[in-house]
Design a protein around this motif. Sequence first.
Motif, PDB file in Angstrom:
ATOM      1  N   PRO A 122      70.220  12.743 -37.894  1.00 53.03           N
ATOM      2  CA  PRO A 122      69.337  11.614 -38.206  1.00 53.03           C
ATOM      3  C   PRO A 122      69.901  10.825 -39.385  1.00 53.03           C
ATOM      4  O   PRO A 122      70.391  11.413 -40.350  1.00 53.03           O
ATOM      5  CB  PRO A 122      68.003  12.279 -38.574  1.00 53.03           C
ATOM      6  N   PRO A 123      69.861   9.494 -39.332  1.00 51.87           N
ATOM      7  CA  PRO A 123      70.373   8.715 -40.462  1.00 51.87           C
ATOM      8  C   PRO A 123      69.560   8.977 -41.721  1.00 51.87           C
ATOM      9  O   PRO A 123      68.336   9.065 -41.679  1.00 51.87           O
ATOM     10  CB  PRO A 123      70.236   7.266 -39.982  1.00 51.87           C
ATOM     11  N   ASN A 124      70.258   9.115 -42.835  1.00 50.26           N
ATOM     12  CA  ASN A 124      69.611   9.444 -44.102  1.00 50.26           C
ATOM     13  C   ASN A 124      70.392   8.745 -45.217  1.00 50.26           C
ATOM     14  O   ASN A 124      71.593   8.962 -45.374  1.00 50.26           O
ATOM     15  CB  ASN A 124      69.613  10.960 -44.315  1.00 50.26           C
ATOM     16  N   GLU A 125      69.693   7.933 -45.993  1.00 48.26           N
ATOM     17  CA  GLU A 125      70.373   7.143 -47.027  1.00 48.26           C
ATOM     18  C   GLU A 125      71.014   7.994 -48.121  1.00 48.26           C
ATOM     19  O   GLU A 125      71.868   7.505 -48.868  1.00 48.26           O
ATOM     20  CB  GLU A 125      69.400   6.145 -47.644  1.00 48.26           C
ATOM     21  N   SER A 126      70.631   9.265 -48.220  1.00 46.73           N
ATOM     22  CA  SER A 126      71.238  10.104 -49.248  1.00 46.73           C
ATOM     23  C   SER A 126      72.725  10.352 -48.975  1.00 46.73           C
ATOM     24  O   SER A 126      73.467  10.752 -49.875  1.00 46.73           O
ATOM     25  CB  SER A 126      70.503  11.448 -49.344  1.00 46.73           C
ATOM     26  N   TRP A 127      73.165  10.110 -47.715  1.00 49.40           N
ATOM     27  CA  TRP A 127      74.570  10.273 -47.367  1.00 49.40           C
ATOM     28  C   TRP A 127      75.364   8.975 -47.532  1.00 49.40           C
ATOM     29  O   TRP A 127      76.525   8.892 -47.150  1.00 49.40           O
ATOM     30  CB  TRP A 127      74.713  10.787 -45.940  1.00 49.40           C
ATOM     31  N   ARG A 128      74.723   7.978 -48.120  1.00 51.10           N
ATOM     32  CA  ARG A 128      75.391   6.710 -48.406  1.00 51.10           C
ATOM     33  C   ARG A 128      75.648   6.673 -49.914  1.00 51.10           C
ATOM     34  O   ARG A 128      74.729   6.520 -50.708  1.00 51.10           O
ATOM     35  CB  ARG A 128      74.504   5.547 -47.969  1.00 51.10           C
ATOM     36  N   VAL A 129      76.917   6.851 -50.299  1.00 51.83           N
ATOM     37  CA  VAL A 129      77.243   7.030 -51.710  1.00 51.83           C
ATOM     38  C   VAL A 129      78.258   5.988 -52.169  1.00 51.83           C
ATOM     39  O   VAL A 129      79.023   5.434 -51.376  1.00 51.83           O
ATOM     40  CB  VAL A 129      77.785   8.448 -51.980  1.00 51.83           C
ATOM     41  N   THR A 130      78.254   5.754 -53.475  1.00 46.95           N
ATOM     42  CA  THR A 130      79.206   4.837 -54.084  1.00 46.95           C
ATOM     43  C   THR A 130      80.391   5.619 -54.627  1.00 46.95           C
ATOM     44  O   THR A 130      80.227   6.691 -55.223  1.00 46.95           O
ATOM     45  CB  THR A 130      78.542   4.050 -55.226  1.00 46.95           C
ATOM     46  N   GLY A 131      81.575   5.088 -54.404  1.00 42.10           N
ATOM     47  CA  GLY A 131      82.780   5.736 -54.904  1.00 42.10           C
ATOM     48  C   GLY A 131      83.703   4.731 -55.562  1.00 42.10           C
ATOM     49  O   GLY A 131      83.383   3.549 -55.672  1.00 42.10           O
ATOM     50  N   THR A 132      84.863   5.223 -55.974  1.00 41.63           N
ATOM     51  CA  THR A 132      85.863   4.371 -56.620  1.00 41.63           C
ATOM     52  C   THR A 132      87.197   4.523 -55.887  1.00 41.63           C
ATOM     53  O   THR A 132      87.658   5.648 -55.660  1.00 41.63           O
ATOM     54  CB  THR A 132      86.053   4.759 -58.094  1.00 41.63           C
ATOM     55  N   PHE A 133      87.782   3.395 -55.538  1.00 39.34           N
ATOM     56  CA  PHE A 133      89.092   3.388 -54.895  1.00 39.34           C
ATOM     57  C   PHE A 133      90.170   3.133 -55.943  1.00 39.34           C
ATOM     58  O   PHE A 133      90.094   2.162 -56.698  1.00 39.34           O
ATOM     59  CB  PHE A 133      89.146   2.302 -53.825  1.00 39.34           C
ATOM     60  N   PHE A 217      78.415   8.099 -44.904  1.00 36.87           N
ATOM     61  CA  PHE A 217      78.758   9.180 -43.988  1.00 36.87           C
ATOM     62  C   PHE A 217      77.844   9.226 -42.770  1.00 36.87           C
ATOM     63  O   PHE A 217      78.142   9.950 -41.808  1.00 36.87           O
ATOM     64  CB  PHE A 217      78.747  10.515 -44.734  1.00 36.87           C
ATOM     65  N   ASN A 218      76.763   8.460 -42.773  1.00 33.85           N
ATOM     66  CA  ASN A 218      75.955   8.327 -41.564  1.00 33.85           C
ATOM     67  C   ASN A 218      76.771   7.710 -40.429  1.00 33.85           C
ATOM     68  O   ASN A 218      76.395   7.829 -39.263  1.00 33.85           O
ATOM     69  CB  ASN A 218      74.731   7.451 -41.838  1.00 33.85           C
TER      70      ASN A 218
END
Length: 254
Positions: A122-133, A217-218
């Motif tokens: 199930p889609p869950n916003e907790s798997w949407r994270v900010t990172g640095t390239f 990651f969703n």
Amino acid sequence: MTSTDTSARTFEADWNEWHRERERYYGDPLGWVSLTGLYWLTDEFEAVADLPGRWRADEAAVYVEGVDGTERLEPAEGAPGLLVADGDRRIEVIRRTGSVALRVHDPKSPHLLSYHGIPTYPPNESWRVTGTFTPYPEQVTVTTGAVVEGLEHHHAAVGVLDFELAGTAHRLVAFTGRNGGLQVLFTDATSGVTTYPAARSLALAAPDDDGTVTLDFNRAANLPCSFTDYATCPVAPAENRLAVAIEAGEKKPR
């Protein structure tokens, strides 16, 4: 309705649209799920399964001997194949690690009849994270194996992605992606359990000027080889094998 409610609804609606498009793509009558065979050619003319003509390949080209003479085809290494019509079917001519194979796309494939979409978490916003390239000073070639023994894939690695999940730091090597974006091939603790073992793919938009990126990651996506035994997909590089369980995105479809 609060702004948080609106954001959640937009997030889920966008994900549903992405998921529908993914299911449509793999359900294409001449797409990946329609494949019925993968046949490697030699340097001698020979009949291949029930395909028309006789086929051979060398380092330069592929040759098809038929009633109207011999046709020459030049598939590019690692690129999408050249398509040859055979009635309703399409014969895809591919070159991988110097060898040439034929893949057969058939809209009457029994695999299409048993295709019922793509299972997901199930889609869950907790798997949407900010990172640095962080880009490399210059592009690096990363070589990985493939799901077909003896084949290799060569990826253009352009930098690393640093991010956190549940307070733990993680890093992934990023490859060039579409439209100026990035692509990641990775495995995690769900790989081989609920998700495909060789790798899943994650597409990212181009980083901001300060290197900020979003990893959703969703939208961790299956590779074609998770749907068919006739694909030649890469496996994840050793640097991208995460110990954490990414319980998001697409699950094993079969």
